[in-house]
Design a protein around this motif. Structure first.
Motif, PDB file in Angstrom:
ATOM      1  N   GLU A 121       0.835  -1.208   0.000  1.00 40.52           N
ATOM      2  CA  GLU A 121       0.000   0.000   0.000  1.00 40.52           C
ATOM      3  C   GLU A 121       0.870   1.258   0.000  1.00 40.52           C
ATOM      4  O   GLU A 121       0.622   2.205  -0.741  1.00 40.52           O
ATOM      5  CB  GLU A 121      -0.935   0.031   1.217  1.00 40.52           C
ATOM      6  CG  GLU A 121      -1.909  -1.152   1.289  1.00 40.52           C
ATOM      7  CD  GLU A 121      -2.658  -1.373  -0.022  1.00 40.52           C
ATOM      8  OE1 GLU A 121      -3.112  -0.366  -0.607  1.00 40.52           O
ATOM      9  OE2 GLU A 121      -2.750  -2.524  -0.486  1.00 40.52           O
ATOM     10  N   LYS A 122       1.898   1.246   0.836  1.00 34.52           N
ATOM     11  CA  LYS A 122       2.786   2.415   0.912  1.00 34.52           C
ATOM     12  C   LYS A 122       3.554   2.592  -0.396  1.00 34.52           C
ATOM     13  O   LYS A 122       3.752   3.710  -0.865  1.00 34.52           O
ATOM     14  CB  LYS A 122       3.779   2.264   2.064  1.00 34.52           C
ATOM     15  CG  LYS A 122       3.144   2.426   3.429  1.00 34.52           C
ATOM     16  CD  LYS A 122       4.227   2.476   4.491  1.00 34.52           C
ATOM     17  CE  LYS A 122       3.581   2.491   5.872  1.00 34.52           C
ATOM     18  NZ  LYS A 122       4.544   2.223   6.938  1.00 34.52           N
ATOM     19  N   ILE A 123       3.980   1.472  -0.971  1.00 39.48           N
ATOM     20  CA  ILE A 123       4.730   1.538  -2.232  1.00 39.48           C
ATOM     21  C   ILE A 123       3.845   2.196  -3.284  1.00 39.48           C
ATOM     22  O   ILE A 123       4.252   3.097  -4.022  1.00 39.48           O
ATOM     23  CB  ILE A 123       5.165   0.118  -2.681  1.00 39.48           C
ATOM     24  CG1 ILE A 123       6.164  -0.472  -1.681  1.00 39.48           C
ATOM     25  CG2 ILE A 123       5.751   0.131  -4.094  1.00 39.48           C
ATOM     26  CD1 ILE A 123       6.416  -1.964  -1.829  1.00 39.48           C
ATOM     27  N   SER A 124       2.600   1.756  -3.310  1.00 41.67           N
ATOM     28  CA  SER A 124       1.640   2.289  -4.278  1.00 41.67           C
ATOM     29  C   SER A 124       1.411   3.781  -4.043  1.00 41.67           C
ATOM     30  O   SER A 124       1.418   4.589  -4.984  1.00 41.67           O
ATOM     31  CB  SER A 124       0.339   1.496  -4.141  1.00 41.67           C
ATOM     32  OG  SER A 124      -0.611   1.981  -5.007  1.00 41.67           O
ATOM     33  N   ALA A 125       1.234   4.160  -2.777  1.00 44.12           N
ATOM     34  CA  ALA A 125       0.965   5.563  -2.455  1.00 44.12           C
ATOM     35  C   ALA A 125       2.144   6.464  -2.833  1.00 44.12           C
ATOM     36  O   ALA A 125       1.967   7.615  -3.217  1.00 44.12           O
ATOM     37  CB  ALA A 125       0.653   5.706  -0.972  1.00 44.12           C
ATOM     38  N   ARG A 126       3.371   5.928  -2.749  1.00 37.05           N
ATOM     39  CA  ARG A 126       4.535   6.744  -3.122  1.00 37.05           C
ATOM     40  C   ARG A 126       4.713   6.776  -4.631  1.00 37.05           C
ATOM     41  O   ARG A 126       5.098   7.790  -5.220  1.00 37.05           O
ATOM     42  CB  ARG A 126       5.807   6.164  -2.505  1.00 37.05           C
ATOM     43  CG  ARG A 126       5.868   6.279  -1.016  1.00 37.05           C
ATOM     44  CD  ARG A 126       7.259   5.798  -0.546  1.00 37.05           C
ATOM     45  NE  ARG A 126       7.217   5.396   0.845  1.00 37.05           N
ATOM     46  CZ  ARG A 126       7.229   4.129   1.275  1.00 37.05           C
ATOM     47  NH1 ARG A 126       7.314   3.134   0.406  1.00 37.05           N
ATOM     48  NH2 ARG A 126       7.170   3.862   2.551  1.00 37.05           N
ATOM     49  N   LEU A 127       4.455   5.627  -5.242  1.00 38.63           N
ATOM     50  CA  LEU A 127       4.768   5.490  -6.667  1.00 38.63           C
ATOM     51  C   LEU A 127       3.807   6.276  -7.562  1.00 38.63           C
ATOM     52  O   LEU A 127       4.227   6.892  -8.545  1.00 38.63           O
ATOM     53  CB  LEU A 127       4.732   3.995  -7.021  1.00 38.63           C
ATOM     54  CG  LEU A 127       5.409   3.534  -8.291  1.00 38.63           C
ATOM     55  CD1 LEU A 127       6.824   4.082  -8.432  1.00 38.63           C
ATOM     56  CD2 LEU A 127       5.449   2.003  -8.336  1.00 38.63           C
ATOM     57  N   LYS A 128       2.528   6.274  -7.208  1.00 35.09           N
ATOM     58  CA  LYS A 128       1.541   6.912  -8.092  1.00 35.09           C
ATOM     59  C   LYS A 128       1.851   8.393  -8.366  1.00 35.09           C
ATOM     60  O   LYS A 128       1.910   8.779  -9.526  1.00 35.09           O
ATOM     61  CB  LYS A 128       0.130   6.706  -7.555  1.00 35.09           C
ATOM     62  CG  LYS A 128      -0.373   5.294  -7.854  1.00 35.09           C
ATOM     63  CD  LYS A 128      -1.755   5.086  -7.315  1.00 35.09           C
ATOM     64  CE  LYS A 128      -2.205   3.655  -7.580  1.00 35.09           C
ATOM     65  NZ  LYS A 128      -3.285   3.286  -6.655  1.00 35.09           N
ATOM     66  N   PRO A 129       2.068   9.216  -7.315  1.00 32.81           N
ATOM     67  CA  PRO A 129       2.400  10.622  -7.630  1.00 32.81           C
ATOM     68  C   PRO A 129       3.725  10.778  -8.374  1.00 32.81           C
ATOM     69  O   PRO A 129       3.859  11.651  -9.232  1.00 32.81           O
ATOM     70  CB  PRO A 129       2.460  11.300  -6.257  1.00 32.81           C
ATOM     71  CG  PRO A 129       2.461  10.220  -5.246  1.00 32.81           C
ATOM     72  CD  PRO A 129       1.906   8.994  -5.875  1.00 32.81           C
ATOM     73  N   LEU A 130       4.696   9.903  -8.066  1.00 32.07           N
ATOM     74  CA  LEU A 130       5.974  10.000  -8.785  1.00 32.07           C
ATOM     75  C   LEU A 130       5.753   9.775 -10.274  1.00 32.07           C
ATOM     76  O   LEU A 130       6.278  10.494 -11.117  1.00 32.07           O
ATOM     77  CB  LEU A 130       6.966   8.956  -8.244  1.00 32.07           C
ATOM     78  CG  LEU A 130       7.597   9.237  -6.873  1.00 32.07           C
ATOM     79  CD1 LEU A 130       8.352   8.015  -6.372  1.00 32.07           C
ATOM     80  CD2 LEU A 130       8.548  10.428  -6.974  1.00 32.07           C
ATOM     81  N   LEU A 131       4.933   8.758 -10.590  1.00 29.03           N
ATOM     82  CA  LEU A 131       4.684   8.457 -12.002  1.00 29.03           C
ATOM     83  C   LEU A 131       3.838   9.546 -12.648  1.00 29.03           C
ATOM     84  O   LEU A 131       4.054   9.897 -13.810  1.00 29.03           O
ATOM     85  CB  LEU A 131       4.000   7.093 -12.143  1.00 29.03           C
ATOM     86  CG  LEU A 131       4.874   5.895 -11.764  1.00 29.03           C
ATOM     87  CD1 LEU A 131       4.088   4.608 -11.866  1.00 29.03           C
ATOM     88  CD2 LEU A 131       6.124   5.832 -12.643  1.00 29.03           C
ATOM     89  N   ALA A 132       2.913  10.106 -11.883  1.00 31.56           N
ATOM     90  CA  ALA A 132       2.077  11.183 -12.434  1.00 31.56           C
ATOM     91  C   ALA A 132       2.968  12.356 -12.836  1.00 31.56           C
ATOM     92  O   ALA A 132       2.753  12.999 -13.868  1.00 31.56           O
ATOM     93  CB  ALA A 132       1.032  11.611 -11.409  1.00 31.56           C
ATOM     94  N   SER A 133       4.018  12.607 -12.040  1.00 32.98           N
ATOM     95  CA  SER A 133       4.900  13.737 -12.369  1.00 32.98           C
ATOM     96  C   SER A 133       5.773  13.424 -13.583  1.00 32.98           C
ATOM     97  O   SER A 133       6.416  14.315 -14.132  1.00 32.98           O
ATOM     98  CB  SER A 133       5.771  14.087 -11.159  1.00 32.98           C
ATOM     99  OG  SER A 133       6.736  13.069 -10.971  1.00 32.98           O
ATOM    100  N   LEU A 134       5.814  12.154 -13.996  1.00 36.92           N
ATOM    101  CA  LEU A 134       6.614  11.778 -15.173  1.00 36.92           C
ATOM    102  C   LEU A 134       5.714  11.353 -16.328  1.00 36.92           C
ATOM    103  O   LEU A 134       6.106  10.556 -17.176  1.00 36.92           O
ATOM    104  CB  LEU A 134       7.534  10.600 -14.800  1.00 36.92           C
ATOM    105  CG  LEU A 134       8.591  10.857 -13.725  1.00 36.92           C
ATOM    106  CD1 LEU A 134       9.267   9.554 -13.327  1.00 36.92           C
ATOM    107  CD2 LEU A 134       9.626  11.857 -14.222  1.00 36.92           C
ATOM    108  N   SER A 135       4.499  11.906 -16.356  1.00 36.86           N
ATOM    109  CA  SER A 135       3.502  11.368 -17.294  1.00 36.86           C
ATOM    110  C   SER A 135       3.901  11.526 -18.769  1.00 36.86           C
ATOM    111  O   SER A 135       3.414  10.799 -19.621  1.00 36.86           O
ATOM    112  CB  SER A 135       2.138  12.001 -17.036  1.00 36.86           C
ATOM    113  OG  SER A 135       2.248  13.386 -17.256  1.00 36.86           O
ATOM    114  N   GLU A 136       4.795  12.457 -19.059  1.00 39.99           N
ATOM    115  CA  GLU A 136       5.177  12.618 -20.481  1.00 39.99           C
ATOM    116  C   GLU A 136       6.313  11.678 -20.882  1.00 39.99           C
ATOM    117  O   GLU A 136       6.700  11.611 -22.048  1.00 39.99           O
ATOM    118  CB  GLU A 136       5.499  14.094 -20.799  1.00 39.99           C
ATOM    119  CG  GLU A 136       6.826  14.629 -20.313  1.00 39.99           C
ATOM    120  CD  GLU A 136       6.899  14.847 -18.782  1.00 39.99           C
ATOM    121  OE1 GLU A 136       7.926  15.383 -18.352  1.00 39.99           O
ATOM    122  OE2 GLU A 136       5.966  14.492 -18.022  1.00 39.99           O
ATOM    123  N   ILE A 137       6.840  10.918 -19.929  1.00 40.92           N
ATOM    124  CA  ILE A 137       7.973  10.024 -20.225  1.00 40.92           C
ATOM    125  C   ILE A 137       7.466   8.595 -20.484  1.00 40.92           C
ATOM    126  O   ILE A 137       6.687   8.066 -19.704  1.00 40.92           O
ATOM    127  CB  ILE A 137       8.958   9.987 -19.029  1.00 40.92           C
ATOM    128  CG1 ILE A 137       9.338  11.383 -18.576  1.00 40.92           C
ATOM    129  CG2 ILE A 137      10.186   9.158 -19.350  1.00 40.92           C
ATOM    130  CD1 ILE A 137      10.243  12.143 -19.485  1.00 40.92           C
TER     131      ILE A 137
END
Ligand code: ASP
Ligand code: MG
Length: 440
Positions: free
Chosen positions: A158-174
């Motif tokens: 759950e924590k991994i998911s909560a950290r990863l989602k915003p990180l990936l959202a900030s890299l959405s153009e990659i």
């Protein structure tokens, strides 16, 4: 999004690393690329760490120097341009300064784990620079930003998911995001890992955390085989497996997958595909929730098993006896694989002998103990095979000439396990290959 994981042999040579860059570029859509350390590196780091823990600094330095040379040659071959050779050299120097710093300090368990993490950290940087040299747009996302385990070494999905989602959202153009397999942070925020072979686990944890479409595990074999190709001459790749079948096979010795890999994928029903870097056209194996029931799929074998027999007249018609026996194993943090009982005796197998001596001493309170080391569990797997007629007959007909020490059937419907002395393992695998699959 899909997750692509490449193992040590897939990145272990410069031309292989270039090959996987091709594979990644040829895969449509957004992807997270999980890399292992170059083949051999983690083993070498383990060796260096052991030397350092034993105070053998000269030997450690020898191995460090040898490893550094390996990486110097690697980057020289990997990057055609002088500018990238210089970048590669800078990366290698930086890593080896850190490794020597760790070696020079008070070397404890914490520094050891930090040392082990360097393999994945360097392989991902080298690959990232390789893509940049090709003018491919990609990003390196450090696994230590999001991958974590709790105080029992269990991944915190759950924590991994909560950290990863915003990180990936900030890299959405990659489209290509590269990260390290194997490494993580523990509950003390120190660098830690998911145990040897753990990069597969990283990939499925990421897949589950972001509910990816698929997780692809790229290795150097064309999928899961029906039997161990190192022991049996003729084996065939299996095109489809269920999560249950794949879990049993990975746990009972199929080397292709880290045993925990299936757990997160199964939880969110994310298909896991096993593919071969050396033969990308080969169909590989797809692992999903659906499959044909009642047919033999594969056989796996797990060595290094110890069987412990406890014979006690006190077991006769007594309740609570097994609980007290199990408590001994629980107190020694030793997990049990197989168990069989009769009215006056119980046989148990373990795969970890660290506490065997004290387990034996405590069990003696209950009765007469005998211990057989060097046993092998042979596990025959197929979705719901035990619900079908004739299954046991086929297995035992195949093994007619082999002394079988224990049999376990009915725990799960997907597997029948037998325990044999290690000396009979190869013969047993060959006989079953012929008897169950008609392969000779
Ligand atoms: N590099 C680590 C190991 O050799 C993790 C992995 O390759 O999966 O165990
Ligand atoms: Mg592996």
């Amino acid at each position: 999004m899909i997750v692509l994981k490449f193992g040590g042999t897939s990145v272990g040579k410069p031309e292989r690393m270039r090959k996987i860059a091709h594979l990644v570029l040829g895969t449509p859509g957004k992807k997270i690329v999980v890399l292992s350390a170059l083949s051999g590196t983690t083993n070498t780091l383990v060796g260096i760490g052991e030397h350092l823990l034993a105070g053998q600094h000269a030997q450690a330095e020898e191995e460090i120097a040898r490893l550094e040379k390996h990486y110097t040659n690697f980057i020289d071959e990997l990057y055609p341009s002088d500018s990238h050779k210089a970048i590669g050299q800078e990366i290698v120097s930086r890593f080896f300064i850190l490794i020597r710093l760790l070696a020079a300090g008070q070397f404890d368990d914490k520094s050891y784990r930090e040392l082990l993490a360097q393999g994945e950290l360097i392989s991902t940087e080298l690959f990232y620079q390789h893509l940049l040299e090709q003018k491919v747009s990609a990003r390196l996302l450090p696994a230590l930003y999001f991958m974590s385990i709790d105080e029992n070494d269990e991944p915190e999905l759950e924590k991994i998911s909560a950290r990863l989602k915003p990180l990936l959202a900030s890299l959405s153009e990659i489209d290509i995001i590269i990260t390290q397999g194997y490494i993580c942070r523990n509950n003390k925020n120190e660098i830690d890992n998911l145990k040897r072979g753990g990069s597969d686990y990283t990939a499925s944890l990421i897949g589950a955390a972001i509910r990816s479409e698929e997780v692809q595990i790229w290795t150097d074999i064309d999928g899961m085989h029906n039997n161990d190709p190192r022991i049996v001459k003729k084996t065939v790749p299996i095109s489809e497996l269920t999560f249950d079948e794949a879990s049993e096979l990975a746990y009972f010795g199929a080397k292709i997958l880290h045993p925990s890999t299936i757990v997160p994928a199964q939880k969110y029903n994310i298909p896991v595909r096993l593919k071969n870097t050396l033969d990308e056209k080969a169909p590989g194996t797809i692992i999903t929730s659906k499959g044909i029931e009642g047919t033999f799929k594969a056989i796996a074998a797990k060595d290094g098993i110890t069987a412990i027999n406890i014979r006690s007249s006190r077991m006769l018609m007594a309740y609570g006896f097994l609980r007290r026996v199990f408590e001994v194993f629980e107190n020694h943090k030793t997990s049990i694989d197989m168990i069989t009982t009769s009215e006056v005796a119980v046989s148990i197998t373990i795969d970890n002998n660290v506490h065997l001596a004290s387990i034996e001493t405590e069990l003696r309170k209950f009765g007469v103990i005998s211990v057989d080391k060097d046993q092998t569990i042979i596990c025959i797997v197929g979705q719901k095979i035990t619900e079908h007629k004739g299954v046991l007959k086929k297995i035992f007909d195949s093994l007619a000439d082999i002394p079988v020490r224990m049999v376990s059937c009915g725990g799960s419907t997907n597997n029948v396990s037998v325990l044999v002395d290690k000396q009979y393992k190869d013969t047993a695998l060959n006989l079953l290959n012929e008897g169950l699959f008609g392969l000779k």
